[in-house]
Design a protein around this motif. Structure first.
Motif, mmCIF file in Angstrom:
data_model
loop_
_atom_site.group_PDB
_atom_site.id
_atom_site.type_symbol
_atom_site.label_atom_id
_atom_site.label_comp_id
_atom_site.label_asym_id
_atom_site.label_seq_id
_atom_site.Cartn_x
_atom_site.Cartn_y
_atom_site.Cartn_z
ATOM 1 N N PHE A 168 -6.543 -8.520 -4.249
ATOM 2 C CA PHE A 168 -6.567 -7.122 -3.835
ATOM 3 C C PHE A 168 -7.980 -6.573 -3.973
ATOM 4 C CE2 PHE A 168 -2.131 -7.853 -4.589
ATOM 5 C CZ PHE A 168 -1.524 -7.111 -3.602
ATOM 6 N N TYR A 169 -8.241 -5.561 -3.191
ATOM 7 C CA TYR A 169 -9.594 -4.996 -3.143
ATOM 8 C C TYR A 169 -10.066 -4.570 -4.540
ATOM 9 C CZ TYR A 169 -13.504 -2.536 -0.980
ATOM 10 O OH TYR A 169 -14.762 -2.140 -0.606
ATOM 11 N N ALA A 170 -9.208 -3.859 -5.270
ATOM 12 C CA ALA A 170 -9.610 -3.358 -6.587
ATOM 13 C C ALA A 170 -9.840 -4.514 -7.570
ATOM 14 C CB ALA A 170 -8.555 -2.411 -7.136
ATOM 15 N N LEU A 171 -9.100 -5.605 -7.391
ATOM 16 C CA LEU A 171 -9.278 -6.770 -8.265
ATOM 17 C C LEU A 171 -10.645 -7.417 -8.007
ATOM 18 C CD1 LEU A 171 -7.883 -8.667 -10.327
ATOM 19 C CD2 LEU A 171 -7.044 -9.988 -8.408
ATOM 20 N N GLN A 193 -0.881 -4.684 -11.802
ATOM 21 C CA GLN A 193 0.177 -5.698 -11.682
ATOM 22 C C GLN A 193 -0.413 -7.045 -11.257
ATOM 23 O OE1 GLN A 193 0.237 -2.620 -10.528
ATOM 24 N NE2 GLN A 193 2.296 -1.775 -10.390
ATOM 25 N N ALA A 194 -1.281 -7.006 -10.255
ATOM 26 C CA ALA A 194 -1.881 -8.258 -9.765
ATOM 27 C C ALA A 194 -2.737 -8.893 -10.857
ATOM 28 C CB ALA A 194 -2.720 -7.978 -8.527
ATOM 29 N N TYR A 195 -3.443 -8.074 -11.596
ATOM 30 C CA TYR A 195 -4.329 -8.585 -12.651
ATOM 31 C C TYR A 195 -3.517 -9.266 -13.754
ATOM 32 C CZ TYR A 195 -8.002 -8.650 -16.205
ATOM 33 O OH TYR A 195 -8.911 -9.051 -17.157
ATOM 34 N N VAL A 196 -2.433 -8.614 -14.159
ATOM 35 C CA VAL A 196 -1.627 -9.171 -15.262
ATOM 36 C C VAL A 196 -0.855 -10.406 -14.786
ATOM 37 C CG1 VAL A 196 0.285 -8.704 -16.862
ATOM 38 C CG2 VAL A 196 -1.423 -6.954 -16.428
ATOM 39 N N ILE A 197 -0.201 -10.275 -13.652
ATOM 40 C CA ILE A 197 0.661 -11.363 -13.155
ATOM 41 C C ILE A 197 -0.166 -12.611 -12.827
ATOM 42 C CG2 ILE A 197 2.091 -12.063 -11.178
ATOM 43 C CD1 ILE A 197 3.825 -10.124 -12.309
ATOM 44 N N PRO A 230 4.595 -11.312 -1.154
ATOM 45 C CA PRO A 230 5.895 -10.613 -1.061
ATOM 46 C C PRO A 230 6.497 -10.315 -2.436
ATOM 47 C CG PRO A 230 5.845 -12.467 0.454
ATOM 48 C CD PRO A 230 4.599 -12.555 -0.365
ATOM 49 N N SER A 231 6.230 -11.191 -3.419
ATOM 50 C CA SER A 231 6.764 -10.935 -4.769
ATOM 51 C C SER A 231 6.207 -9.633 -5.326
ATOM 52 C CB SER A 231 6.397 -12.074 -5.717
ATOM 53 O OG SER A 231 6.911 -13.287 -5.253
ATOM 54 N N LEU A 232 4.900 -9.424 -5.127
ATOM 55 C CA LEU A 232 4.288 -8.201 -5.651
ATOM 56 C C LEU A 232 4.798 -6.970 -4.885
ATOM 57 C CD1 LEU A 232 0.605 -9.301 -6.372
ATOM 58 C CD2 LEU A 232 2.519 -9.139 -7.938
#
Lengths: 290, 450
Positions: free
Chosen positions: A242-245, A225-229, A153-155
């Motif tokens: 996430f799929y791309a990650l 965002q997911a990668y950095v966070i 939810p934060s993302l």
């Protein structure tokens, strides 16, 4: 003919760039998805092995797909509702409205990495701004990015930060609605709710449709965002895998380019499928005013 | 004419912008070219930044001063900026650096991908046999893969306990009598915890880095004797149960909040141990140098992490810095000269001066015996704890398999699940085992070399 050739000559830098850096890798990746390939040595043909393994034996693939679908299902509609809502507010004729419009647009041009780093602090459970404000209200805020219940939810909430880009498009759409329609409705006794329900929203649907399609495509490619966070990790309990990650990790950390290519093609098919579905459904809810 | 005016203005504006751009480009200082006439350039990529980059630059300068044949050109490629990805692409594109300093456990996967040259090829068989004999066990574990040398360590990192005697005394404990078992350490840690209401304000001791410290209980996730990955073993299960129980004592959320509020990843003055946020803290030997630099008045001691009952003493984890030479390097001989210079393969006395610059642990005992290193140990007696651990056979490194990154990611997830109480330690390890076996089967089916 000569005129056409001259035209092509002018756009040839783009054409060459597109062919070499987009089209060729795109086509080659079809072949690579049927191989075992580590980017340095020659690819080895393994047929449908990558696809079979992804569908039948890779729980992380399914986990990543579910996380991404969930993100698209939550963040995109939320972005549309928030974007339209803000656009309606920013469409009011108020003093200094240009300043507000600028303020809401600005976050969308801040680089994603910088935004993510700022949010790392804003959502810090101990010294972050959000929990600080909650504490002032007597509420103990959650461990936003460290808890499996709150990381996702934060993302999603973070995605609203850059909603300003679509707000500008909605605003342009609102400005395009003829005033005469509102005048006619008011003469017929329509109140604000009915004007919104029967004029504004229907005539804004082409713009909503455009933003919806772009939003869905963007959601399925959600990565930075997911990668950095999460510092390149899958997040607590894989909640931000996430799929791309996962695709990136397979390609660059595990050096499984063939496997990652197969993942990319599955993603492509999923995006095309959903986009086609939205396109097919658009006759039912998009009004072009004709 | 009126219709042309906006076009003219646009043209003038663009022309002005172009002119301004050219002016700025002309006024900018030209990049300094490093080339020294008659020297062969050796391109070094490394991942150090900030204060560490200064140290690397000094080492490179020393090498260049010692040379009349090669000149090393160093380039800092920060790890978070995708150094590994850039390296892989550079090798695939045929233009790699000549040598790269690494600290990620990449050797197995990069060797299997055909990215690295074996470094023993630069030595005679006798030289290689001698070096292999001399190297610390942990340096061998990091650098040797499939019986060939692919990485020469230029600075090993080992973890041990840093602790604050003042906190011990305040709690009525004797700082000279550091716990000798993990169970005792937990007990002492609990006495040192401090709270403000429900909130943790100081942490006595918290076992961390499960993937690292599982080796206190057994051989961890890799059995060196059988040369295979091991997941669901009684020792690993016991380790995870102990870690989870200790976390449950304070509560995962409480610990996570406490750690989020302090900059626990700080590599400099902001290290929470210096600020007194931890009474006992597990960290690497480079902190000795940093304490001397940023908190010279701080009273602290170091000790090895004690084993649990029935566990392994002097066990732990290392992830040293090492140098690799990629396939396609244009000057591999120059790269090898540089590796020898820094690592101390040939000249331990000179290398000792380099190791102490970064507070690094050396490749072999001869360097420890060198005057410069001995002087360093006299200056920083707490550093000796780490040096003493170097000879231990129980200091483990990441599992030397090509899917080690995958394994590490999944171990971290299993650890999180168990620590948060979302799965029991047994369930978490069982899930982990299923995932790892699945990956192994996939790799076997498609002909990957493992």
């Amino acid at each position: 003919m000569k005129r056409q050739l001259t035209g092509y000559a002018f756009i040839s830098p783009w054409l060459v760039g597109f062919a070499v850096f987009a089209l060729a890798p795109f086509l080659i990746s079809i072949y690579l998805s049927f191989t075992r390939y580590n980017i340095v040595t020659e690819p080895v043909w393994i047929g449908l092995g990558n696809y079979r393994n992804l569908f039948l034996h890779d729980p992380l693939f399914w986990r990543a797909l579910v996380v991404t679908l969930k993100y698209a299902a939550v963040a995109v509609p939320l972005g549309v509702v928030t974007g339209v809502g803000l656009a309606l507010l920013l469409n009011l004729e108020l003093r200094g409205i240009a300043v507000y419009r600028t303020l809401f647009f600005l976050p969308s041009i801040v680089p994603v990495v910088a935004t993510s780093v700022v949010f790392l602090w804003i959502l810090n459970p101990q010294i972050g701004l959000v929990n600080g404000l909650l504490k002032a209200l007597g509420v103990i805020g959650p461990n936003w990015l460290g808890s499996p219940d709150w990381a996702f939810p934060s993302l999603v909430l973070m995605s609203l930060w850059s909603v300003g880009g679509s707000v500008i498009i909605y605003l342009a759409g609102l400005k395009d609605i003829p005033l005469s329609l509102y005048e006619a409705a008011m003469i017929d006794g329509a109140g604000p709710y009915h004007r919104m329900r029967h004029i504004t929203l229907p005539l804004l649907t082409p713009v909503i449709f455009f933003n919806l399609v772009m939003g869905v495509i963007g959601a399925f490619q959600y990565f930075t965002q997911a990668y950095v966070i999460m510092n390149g990790t899958e997040g607590p309990n894989d909640s931000t895998l996430f799929y791309a990650l996962y695709l990136f990790n397979r390609a660059w950390r595990y050096l499984d380019m063939g496997y990652a290519s197969a993942m990319a093609w599955i993603l492509f098919v999923v995006i095309i499928g959903i986009t086609l579905f939205i396109f097919r459904s658009h006759r039912r809810w998009v009004h072009y005013g004709d | 004419m009126a219709t042309d005016a906006p076009g003219q203005r646009t043209f003038l504006a663009l022309g002005g912008l172009l002119l301004a751009g050219l002016l700025v480009a002309f006024l900018l200082p030209k990049p300094v070219e490093h080339r020294t006439e008659g020297r062969i350039q050796v391109r070094l990529w490394h991942m150090w930044t900030a204060e560490w980059k200064t140290v690397v630059d000094e080492i490179v300068a020393r090498f260049n001063r010692s040379q009349d044949k090669y000149e090393v050109i160093a380039l800092s490629v920060p790890g978070l900026g995708g150094a590994d990805t850039k390296f892989v692409l550079a090798v695939a594109g045929g233009d790699p650096p000549d040598v790269m300093a690494q600290w990620n456990p990449v050797i197995p996967s990069w060797v299997e991908a055909g990215l690295l040259q074996p470094l023993d090829a630069f030595m005679t068989p006798a030289e290689w046999a001698a070096l292999r004999q001399e190297m610390y066990p942990v340096a061998r574990k990091i650098g040797v893969y499939r019986d060939r040398l692919y990485g020469v360590t230029t600075g090993l990192n080992i973890w041990a306990c840093f602790y604050l005697p003042a906190h011990f005394r305040e709690a009525g404990l004797d700082p000279e009598a550091f716990p000798t078992s993990l169970e005792d350490l937990f007990e002492v840690g609990a006495k040192l915890d401090r709270f403000d209401g429900r909130n943790l304000t100081r942490m006595g001791f918290m076992p961390q880095l499960f993937g690292f410290n599982v080796t206190l209980f057994g051989h961890g996730f890799y059995d060196e004797t059988k040369q295979e990955v091991t997941v669901f073993t009684p020792a690993n299960l016991r380790a995870l149960e102990v870690f989870a129980a200790e976390q449950a004592r304070l509560g995962f959320d409480n610990v996570a909040r406490f750690q989020a509020g302090i900059n626990q990843l700080s590599f400099a003055a902001g290290w929470p141990f210096i600020g007194g946020h931890y009474s006992i803290c597990l960290d690497g030997q480079w902190r000795v140098e940093q304490i001397a630099r940023y908190a010279p008045e701080l009273e602290y001691l170091t000790a090895p992490l004690p084993p649990p009952a029935g566990g392994r003493a002097r066990a732990g984890f290392s992830n040293g810095n090492f140098m690799v030479i990629p396939v396609g390097a244009k000057c591999p001989d120059g790269a090898w000269e540089f590796i020898k210079f820094w690592s101390g393969i040939e000249n331990p006395e000179r290398a000792a001066e380099i190791y102490v610059m970064g507070g690094w642990l050396p490749l072999k005992p001869a360097i420890v015996q060198a005057p410069a290193y001995q002087a360093y140990l006299r200056k920083y007696p707490q550093f000796r704890t780490f040096v003493d651990l170097l000879s231990s056979e129980y200091i483990q490194v990441a599992a030397p398999v090509p899917y080690t990154s995958y394994l590490a990611d999944r171990v971290t997830r299993a650890n999180d699940m168990a620590l948060q109480g979302l799965l029991s330690p047994e369930q978490a390890l069982r899930e982990l085992e299923t995932e790892v076996r699945q990956e192994q089967l996939r790799r076997k089916e498609f002909g990957y070399v493992d």
